[in-house]
Design a protein around this motif. Structure first.
Motif, PDB file in Angstrom:
ATOM      1  N   VAL A   8       0.851  -1.187   0.000  1.00  0.00           N
ATOM      2  CA  VAL A   8       0.000   0.000   0.000  1.00  0.00           C
ATOM      3  C   VAL A   8       0.887   1.237   0.000  1.00  0.00           C
ATOM      4  O   VAL A   8       1.986   1.242   0.556  1.00  0.00           O
ATOM      5  CB  VAL A   8      -0.952   0.021   1.211  1.00  0.00           C
ATOM      6  N   HIS A   9       0.406   2.296  -0.635  1.00  0.00           N
ATOM      7  CA  HIS A   9       1.176   3.531  -0.725  1.00  0.00           C
ATOM      8  C   HIS A   9       0.242   4.713  -0.540  1.00  0.00           C
ATOM      9  O   HIS A   9      -0.994   4.572  -0.590  1.00  0.00           O
ATOM     10  CB  HIS A   9       1.916   3.617  -2.059  1.00  0.00           C
ATOM     11  N   ALA A  10       0.824   5.870  -0.325  1.00  0.00           N
ATOM     12  CA  ALA A  10       0.045   7.083  -0.099  1.00  0.00           C
ATOM     13  C   ALA A  10       0.618   8.220  -0.929  1.00  0.00           C
ATOM     14  O   ALA A  10       1.845   8.372  -1.024  1.00  0.00           O
ATOM     15  CB  ALA A  10       0.065   7.465   1.389  1.00  0.00           C
ATOM     16  N   GLY A  11      -0.251   8.995  -1.530  1.00  0.00           N
ATOM     17  CA  GLY A  11       0.211  10.099  -2.358  1.00  0.00           C
ATOM     18  C   GLY A  11       1.079   9.640  -3.505  1.00  0.00           C
ATOM     19  O   GLY A  11       1.980  10.360  -3.938  1.00  0.00           O
ATOM     20  N   GLY A  12       0.820   8.410  -3.972  1.00  0.00           N
ATOM     21  CA  GLY A  12       1.631   7.856  -5.051  1.00  0.00           C
ATOM     22  C   GLY A  12       2.981   7.415  -4.542  1.00  0.00           C
ATOM     23  O   GLY A  12       3.233   6.230  -4.297  1.00  0.00           O
ATOM     24  N   ASP A  13       3.883   8.380  -4.366  1.00  0.00           N
ATOM     25  CA  ASP A  13       5.244   8.073  -3.925  1.00  0.00           C
ATOM     26  C   ASP A  13       5.617   8.877  -2.684  1.00  0.00           C
ATOM     27  O   ASP A  13       6.785   9.171  -2.451  1.00  0.00           O
ATOM     28  CB  ASP A  13       6.251   8.355  -5.046  1.00  0.00           C
TER      29      ASP A  13
END
Length: 509
Positions: A119-124
């Motif tokens: 899972v990731h947040a804000g893309g990168d």
């Protein structure tokens, strides 16, 4: 009970929140500002969400494979079995992971993972979002935070560690504590090229060594394969290759397949060495080609990388960009048991500063944030339950004794020459140490290079004056850890994971 947490990345903030919620008096001491450190720089994500056809067992298998046979299976089992709960906790504390239109978590895949489970947040911008949310939770909870507090040393108590000696505002301050949880991160500033921030000078590991705690696996330094080879080091996430970007040489050849059947998605150590060798052969950096992803996809999935590369004059949607390896993550550190307890009563550790046994000889991508959350919570539970206990399941006995250092007086034997054999040795400076470590204790190591490094570092340490300023203390810490790292690398004569021995020196500059 008073609990001191040193460091304010994901491991330290998680530990502090758990200890506070258990009803204890918690103070966070952080070298910079709350939420600083390596965590906000993490781009890739957090592994541990399993879709159809995936499972914790598969995640464990991938972790053990990346660790080259040296991971602790029990620690890996803890990581994958408790990961889902810690990710759910991050969400509950306000971390806004990226989601699809139907509200489900978007899952990415990175090198050496057999499935999309990250899972990731804000893309990168995953780490930045985690640091923001956890810092806000700490503030909301009213936990005491002392910013600008540099860890000088651990204080001895009646049994084991009894507190901290800190440099705050230029003055030395002693703070007693029933338990100390170190979450100070790694030591990327040992090397001339690193993705780590300037504060990553190994302060917690060095303090633990001086106090007599066991540390291990310092020879296993992970070099991230892809850092923009233009200007200040800037990491290009492995997730870019997970999305389909390729590595090419000056002839457009995808050379990573010459080294491993998984090509660009081989374990990080394999890819990093392949890049270093090809760059040395052609006399210029290799290139990362993400043009097939298109401008829109790159901007949406990797907004931070897209912005920075464009600011530096590259349109990576139209041209391949130059990349180079750089020191990224330390697999070794303070030896802990599965609850974060060190070999010293009263001292616990979590995150990159700790050697939990999860990573073995090479860290699987996106396991570091997960490890910080899982073992930060476990360290807090152990500290509140039995703060004066030390590791119960073997401590230093859980690791290969060749790579164990206990206190500042025991260094693993190597083939170091005596100081008077070094020749025209440069005077010490941090830059000189970093270049020495990059060339001799970096991606590609030899007997000759390690011997020179050990002898030079030994001489520098013998000549060093007692530290006075914060910078002096950082330099002393770097020299101590450099000595231990080079010695451990000399003692491990076989190549395994991120530790690679060659017969003759190959320059990596």
């Amino acid at each position: 009970m008073t609990i001191a947490v040193v460091g304010s990345g994901i491991a330290g903030l998680t530990a502090a929140l758990h200890a506070h919620e258990a009803g204890h008096a918690v103070t966070i001491y952080t070298k910079g500002r709350l939420g600083d450190g390596c965590t906000p720089h993490a781009q890739g994500g957090v592994a541990g969400v399993y879709g159809a056809g995936d499972s914790p067992a598969a995640h464990a298998d991938d972790t053990l494979s990346a660790g080259a046979g040296l991971s602790d299976p029990d620690a890996v089992e803890v990581l994958v079995s408790e990961g889902a709960a810690r990710i759910a906790e991050l969400i509950a504390r306000g971390v806004a992971f990226d989601r699809a239109d139907d509200g489900t978590l978007l899952l990415g895949r990175e090198a050496a993972h057999s499935a999309a489970r990250i899972v990731h947040a804000g893309g990168d911008a995953t780490g930045a979002e985690i640091a923001r949310a956890l810092s806000a939770a700490v503030r909301a909870a009213g936990i005491e935070v002392v910013e600008g507090a540099f860890l000088v040393d651990l204080l001895q108590g009646d049994v084991g560690v009894g507190g901290l000696r800190l440099l705050v505002g230029g003055a030395l301050v002693d703070r007693p504590a029933d338990a100390v949880i170190l979450a100070t991160g790694g030591a990327g500033q040992l090397f001339a090229h690193t993705t780590n921030p300037a504060g990553a000078t190994g302060d917690g590991i060095a303090a633990a060594i001086r106090a007599g705690a066991a540390v291990a696996d310092l020879e296993f330094v992970q070099f991230h394969p892809t850092v923009l080879a233009d200007g200040t080091p800037f990491l290009i996430s492995e997730a870019v290759r997970g999305e389909g970007a390729t590595l090419i040489d000056e002839d457009g050849h995808r050379f990573c397949f010459d080294e491993h059947p998984d090509g660009e998605l081989a374990p990080r150590d394999v890819v990093a060495r392949a890049i270093a060798r090809r760059a040395a052969r052609q006399g210029r950096p290799v290139r990362l080609d993400a043009t097939a992803l298109g401008a829109r996809r790159l901007a949406e999935r990797f907004p931070t990388i897209d912005r920075v590369t464009r600011e530096r004059g590259f349109d990576w949607s139209r041209e391949a960009i130059p990349v180079t390896p750089a020191a990224h993550y330390l697999m070794g550190g303070i030896v802990t048991d599965l609850d974060g307890r060190s070999t010293l009563p009263g001292l616990l550790a979590a995150g990159e500063v700790a050697r939990t046994g999860v990573h073995g000889a090479n860290r699987l991508a996106s396991n570091s944030l997960l490890e910080g959350a899982v073992f930060g919570a476990r360290a807090a539970a152990a500290a509140t339950r039995s703060p004066r206990s030390s590791s119960e399941d073997g401590g230093a006995d859980r690791v290969d004794t060749r790579s164990v250092l206990i206190g500042s007086h025991r260094v693993s034997p190597g083939s170091a020459r005596s100081t008077n054999e070094v020749g025209d040795r440069a005077e010490f400076s941090r830059a000189a140490l970093q270049q020495l470590m990059w060339e001799s204790v970096g991606l590609l190591r030899t007997d000759e290079g390690l011997a020179e490094a050990i002898a030079t570092i030994r001489a520098w340490r013998a000549e060093a004056a007692a530290p006075a300023s914060l910078t002096d203390h950082e330099d002393a810490n770097l020299l101590l850890i450099a000595a231990a790292t080079a010695s451990a690398a000399a003692s491990r004569t076989e190549s395994v994971g991120a530790h690679f021995r060659e017969r003759s020196l190959i320059g990596v500059r």
